[in-house]
Design an enzyme around this catalytic site. Structure first.
Site, PDB file in Angstrom:
ATOM      1  N   HIS A 294      24.234  12.695  37.424  1.00  0.00           N
ATOM      2  CA  HIS A 294      24.121  13.748  36.402  1.00  0.00           C
ATOM      3  C   HIS A 294      25.527  14.004  35.867  1.00  0.00           C
ATOM      4  O   HIS A 294      26.256  14.799  36.437  1.00  0.00           O
ATOM      5  CB  HIS A 294      23.593  15.050  37.011  1.00  0.00           C
TER       6      HIS A 294
ATOM      7  N   THR B  64      14.111  10.721  39.482  1.00  0.00           N
ATOM      8  CA  THR B  64      13.251  11.322  40.503  1.00  0.00           C
ATOM      9  C   THR B  64      12.340  12.373  39.894  1.00  0.00           C
ATOM     10  O   THR B  64      11.427  12.866  40.559  1.00  0.00           O
ATOM     11  CB  THR B  64      14.144  11.968  41.597  1.00  0.00           C
TER      12      THR B  64
ATOM     13  N   ASN C 126      18.155   0.010  29.691  1.00  0.00           N
ATOM     14  CA  ASN C 126      16.760  -0.409  29.520  1.00  0.00           C
ATOM     15  C   ASN C 126      16.057   0.613  28.650  1.00  0.00           C
ATOM     16  O   ASN C 126      16.540   1.735  28.514  1.00  0.00           O
ATOM     17  CB  ASN C 126      16.065  -0.469  30.887  1.00  0.00           C
TER      18      ASN C 126
HETATM   19  P1  FAD Z   1      19.839   7.717  29.530  1.00  0.00           P
HETATM   20  O1  FAD Z   1      18.528   7.952  30.158  1.00  0.00           O
HETATM   21  O2  FAD Z   1      20.950   7.258  30.384  1.00  0.00           O
HETATM   22  O3  FAD Z   1      19.634   6.688  28.324  1.00  0.00           O
HETATM   23  C1  FAD Z   1      20.696   6.228  27.538  1.00  0.00           C
HETATM   24  C2  FAD Z   1      20.312   4.880  26.945  1.00  0.00           C
HETATM   25  O4  FAD Z   1      21.261   4.542  25.942  1.00  0.00           O
HETATM   26  C3  FAD Z   1      20.315   3.730  27.947  1.00  0.00           C
HETATM   27  O5  FAD Z   1      19.050   3.127  28.009  1.00  0.00           O
HETATM   28  C4  FAD Z   1      21.356   2.766  27.394  1.00  0.00           C
HETATM   29  O6  FAD Z   1      21.034   1.404  27.586  1.00  0.00           O
HETATM   30  C5  FAD Z   1      21.387   3.123  25.927  1.00  0.00           C
HETATM   31  N1  FAD Z   1      22.649   2.731  25.278  1.00  0.00           N
HETATM   32  C6  FAD Z   1      23.912   2.928  25.727  1.00  0.00           C
HETATM   33  N2  FAD Z   1      24.802   2.458  24.835  1.00  0.00           N
HETATM   34  C7  FAD Z   1      24.086   1.938  23.803  1.00  0.00           C
HETATM   35  C8  FAD Z   1      24.441   1.322  22.574  1.00  0.00           C
HETATM   36  N3  FAD Z   1      25.718   1.207  22.206  1.00  0.00           N
HETATM   37  N4  FAD Z   1      23.454   0.867  21.761  1.00  0.00           N
HETATM   38  C9  FAD Z   1      22.137   1.045  22.100  1.00  0.00           C
HETATM   39  N5  FAD Z   1      21.754   1.635  23.254  1.00  0.00           N
HETATM   40  C10 FAD Z   1      22.715   2.098  24.086  1.00  0.00           C
HETATM   41  N6  FAD Z   1      17.762  13.847  36.293  1.00  0.00           N
HETATM   42  C11 FAD Z   1      17.066  14.968  36.543  1.00  0.00           C
HETATM   43  O7  FAD Z   1      17.130  15.933  35.776  1.00  0.00           O
HETATM   44  N7  FAD Z   1      16.241  15.042  37.630  1.00  0.00           N
HETATM   45  C12 FAD Z   1      16.142  14.033  38.537  1.00  0.00           C
HETATM   46  O8  FAD Z   1      15.385  14.134  39.497  1.00  0.00           O
HETATM   47  C13 FAD Z   1      16.918  12.861  38.308  1.00  0.00           C
HETATM   48  N8  FAD Z   1      16.865  11.835  39.189  1.00  0.00           N
HETATM   49  C14 FAD Z   1      17.504  10.666  38.901  1.00  0.00           C
HETATM   50  C15 FAD Z   1      17.339   9.589  39.777  1.00  0.00           C
HETATM   51  C16 FAD Z   1      17.863   8.343  39.439  1.00  0.00           C
HETATM   52  C17 FAD Z   1      17.688   7.188  40.375  1.00  0.00           C
HETATM   53  C18 FAD Z   1      18.569   8.179  38.210  1.00  0.00           C
HETATM   54  C19 FAD Z   1      19.114   6.835  37.820  1.00  0.00           C
HETATM   55  C20 FAD Z   1      18.761   9.261  37.356  1.00  0.00           C
HETATM   56  C21 FAD Z   1      18.239  10.514  37.690  1.00  0.00           C
HETATM   57  N9  FAD Z   1      18.371  11.632  36.860  1.00  0.00           N
HETATM   58  C22 FAD Z   1      17.695  12.785  37.137  1.00  0.00           C
HETATM   59  C23 FAD Z   1      19.176  11.578  35.622  1.00  0.00           C
HETATM   60  C24 FAD Z   1      18.290  11.407  34.409  1.00  0.00           C
HETATM   61  O9  FAD Z   1      17.613  10.212  34.471  1.00  0.00           O
HETATM   62  C25 FAD Z   1      19.172  11.533  33.175  1.00  0.00           C
HETATM   63  O10 FAD Z   1      19.608  12.881  33.116  1.00  0.00           O
HETATM   64  C26 FAD Z   1      18.458  11.219  31.871  1.00  0.00           C
HETATM   65  O11 FAD Z   1      17.864   9.943  31.899  1.00  0.00           O
HETATM   66  C27 FAD Z   1      19.464  11.298  30.723  1.00  0.00           C
HETATM   67  O12 FAD Z   1      18.824  10.934  29.540  1.00  0.00           O
HETATM   68  P2  FAD Z   1      19.601  10.334  28.291  1.00  0.00           P
HETATM   69  O13 FAD Z   1      18.560   9.988  27.299  1.00  0.00           O
HETATM   70  O14 FAD Z   1      20.685  11.257  27.893  1.00  0.00           O
HETATM   71  O15 FAD Z   1      20.369   9.036  28.829  1.00  0.00           O
END
Ligand code: FAD
Length: 523
Positions: free
Chosen positions: A457, A128, A119
């Site tokens: 994580h 969180t 999303n």
């Molecule tokens: P993501 O947020 O995972 O985003 C990656 C995005 O890439 C996704 O939206 C996905 O759809 C998109 N994507 C994938 N493949 C493709 C593609 N081929 N083409 C286009 N788009 C694509 N972290 C903390 O540090 N503290 C917390 O308290 C914490 N609590 C959490 C609680 C929950 C319930 C959850 C679910 C996660 C939690 N986390 C927490 C983890 C934290 O959310 C992640 O560390 C963070 O969102 C990572 O960011 P990111 O941008 O690397 O990846």
């Protein structure tokens, strides 16, 4: 000035958003296009669904994020209905399991809780918001202290981190005081019990507006800002391939999931920030296959329990009136799980764990009225120890060119094992959790180690390293070895064993990577 450089960012989570923000702000002639495979959930792109007041609307937003497990709404994501199987291991709300058991599912028997969100805002729409900083060996040794401090400051600004959230809570202060009496003397200066930093903006009524990718994007999604003219977010756009010309990336191949149309978008720089599993999968599918890709997977083994707070101990440190005030504040948003959050951070050598202690006025499950701690006047704490998993080549995700997953990518198999020394550290942490429970009241659940993948994580699968020696995927500035204009971002880049929530650290590394990429574009 009309834009000269096109930058493609894959993934709209906090890390892709940090790249977008720094690059738009520091490359005046750059246009950033962000591709996100999932749908936009909130009017403001990437906002935390925890801020949605209406329970039904919140539920729908979570369901829309659940990719192949999105129930009746999955069709809106372009996911075939055959990919859904009922009754599997349940994912956290807003996430979907890698191994969901249906057609096209990944294989993750040894990592059954491994999950993702699909999303706008990624997992950052559901997180969180705990934002502790790494310390001691959790840090990346080849980034010096002065640079690291500055990066953390910038990352905290991007995520709207608050160090003293709920610091005025008397219940929270009483919990800290009990922890300090028991543990303070054994911990290094500055690493004792304290409030847990969280990402969000305190509201006048005492509640929080939780931060998501929206605050990281900031002016990029503010139509009033000139920066927004150089930023475009395309939701429901799945990047299928990073396009190459030798050691240069020339753009991305993208499928519009609404129309099924596939097109090529040219780019001078590609940033892949599509989480710790799907980023390496996309690189693999594009023929970019460094030896370490997908390997060295780590997370935090997590041991949890719930404690009924001891009224006698608590009332020595906080008054009944203060408790009533706390309950009144909680009543403003009773479904928000976060209130008065304390922690004991990681420190070495004696405390290689991160403890998180969250106060809640009600128990996390319904107790029969006759149960000893049912309706405990002073409430409960849900708490957990995050432990370390050391990076090992054998733990990780591999991809099979001959078996496609539900999205048509080389399918994933996750292999993961806890070693003897990790199990010993987990046993030590579990004993310590019992001691924390006895300090605060009485445990109403036996401490239990959550199944692998539960931390959400996931680190190490695109780890950075100092040299291209086969143990890392990216250089110290997150650029994939051997490719001059391909950058990776996210928790997968973290090369160390950590015990804390990693998003703040990954945003800091993203700021570093984005600055270096901006300098290269300026050359
Ligand atoms: P993501 O947020 O995972 O985003 C990656 C995005 O890439 C996704 O939206 C996905 O759809 C998109 N994507 C994938 N493949 C493709 C593609 N081929 N083409 C286009 N788009 C694509 N972290 C903390 O540090 N503290 C917390 O308290 C914490 N609590 C959490 C609680 C929950 C319930 C959850 C679910 C996660 C939690 N986390 C927490 C983890 C934290 O959310 C992640 O560390 C963070 O969102 C990572 O960011 P990111 O941008 O690397 O990846």
């Amino acid at each position: 000035m009309s834009p000269q450089h096109t930058i493609a960012i894959v993934g709209s989570g906090p890390i892709g958003s940090a790249y977008a923000r720094v690059l738009v702000e520091s490359v005046p002639d750059a246009r950033v296009i962000m591709f996100e495979a999932g749908p936009q959930l909130t009017e403001t792109p990437g906002a935390s669904v925890r801020n949605i007041a209406d329970p039904e609307e919140k539920e729908r937003a979570r369901e829309l994020s659940q990719g192949p497990q999105a129930g009746a709404l999955r069709e809106t994501l372009g996911i075939p209905s055959s990919a859904v199987v009922e009754g599997m291991f349940t994912a956290r709300q807003g996430t979907h399991l890698i191994d969901f058991g249906g057609e096209g599912s990944g294989h993750a028997e040894t990592f059954p809780a491994g999950a993702a969100s699909t999303n706008v805002g990624g997992m950052g729409a559901h997180w969180t918001c705990a934002t502790p900083a790494p310390s001691f060996s959790e840090r990346v040794a080849f980034i010096d202290d002065a640079e690291w401090s500055e990066l953390m400051e910038v990352a905290e600004g991007l995520l709207h981190v608050q160090h003293a959230a709920f610091a005025d809570s008397a219940v929270g202060a009483a919990i800290r005081s009990l922890l300090d009496d028991e543990f303070g003397a054994e911990l290094p200066e500055g690493f004792g019990p304290s409030t847990l930093p969280v990402a969000g903006d305190p509201q006048p009524d005492g509640s929080m507006r939780w931060a998501g990718a929206d605050v990281v994007l900031g002016p990029l999604i503010d139509p009033e800002s000139p920066l927004s003219k150089r930023f475009e977010l395309r939701d429901l756009h799945l990047v299928r391939k990073v396009d190459l010309d030798g050691d240069r990336v020339v753009g991305v191949t993208v499928e519009d999931l609404r129309t099924r149309q596939v097109s090529s978008v040219k780019a001078d720089l590609v940033v892949v920030a599509a989480d710790a599993f799907r980023s390496p999968q996309l690189l693999w599918a594009s023929g970019i296959r460094p030896r370490a890709l997908g390997h060295y997977l780590t997370e935090h083994p997590v041991v949890v329990t719930t404690v009924a707070l001891d009224g006698e101990k608590m009332s020595r440190l906080a008054t009944e009136e203060q408790l009533d005030e706390e309950l009144a504040r909680r009543a403003l948003n009773p479904v928000d799980p976060v209130a008065a959050v304390n922690r004991i951070p990681f420190s070495e050598p004696g405390h290689p764990f991160s403890l998180q202690v969250m106060y809640a006025e009600t128990a996390p499950w319904e107790m029969p009225p006759e149960a000893k701690h049912s309706g405990n006047r002073w409430g409960y704490v849900n708490m957990g120890y995050g432990m370390r998993k050391q990076p090992r080549f054998d733990d990780g995700v591999t991809f099979d060119d001959n078996e496609l997953d539900y999205r048509g990518f080389p399918n994933m198999t996750v292999r993961y094992e806890l070693t003897e020394s990790e199990l010993a550290e987990i046993a030590e942490g579990t004993e310590r959790l019992r001691r924390v429970a006895d300090t605060l009241g009485e445990a109403i659940a036996e401490p239990r180690l959550l199944p692998p993948g539960s931390s959400l994580h996931y680190e190490g699968t695109m780890r950075m390293g100092e040299s291209d020696d086969g143990t890392s995927v990216a250089d110290p500035w997150s650029r994939v070895w051997g490719y001059e204009n391909l950058v990776v971002g996210g928790n997968g880049v973290i090369p160390t064993a950590t015990s804390m929530n990693p998003t703040l650290m990954s945003v800091a590394l993203a700021v570093r990577g984005a600055r270096a990429a901006a300098e290269r574009l300026a050359d």
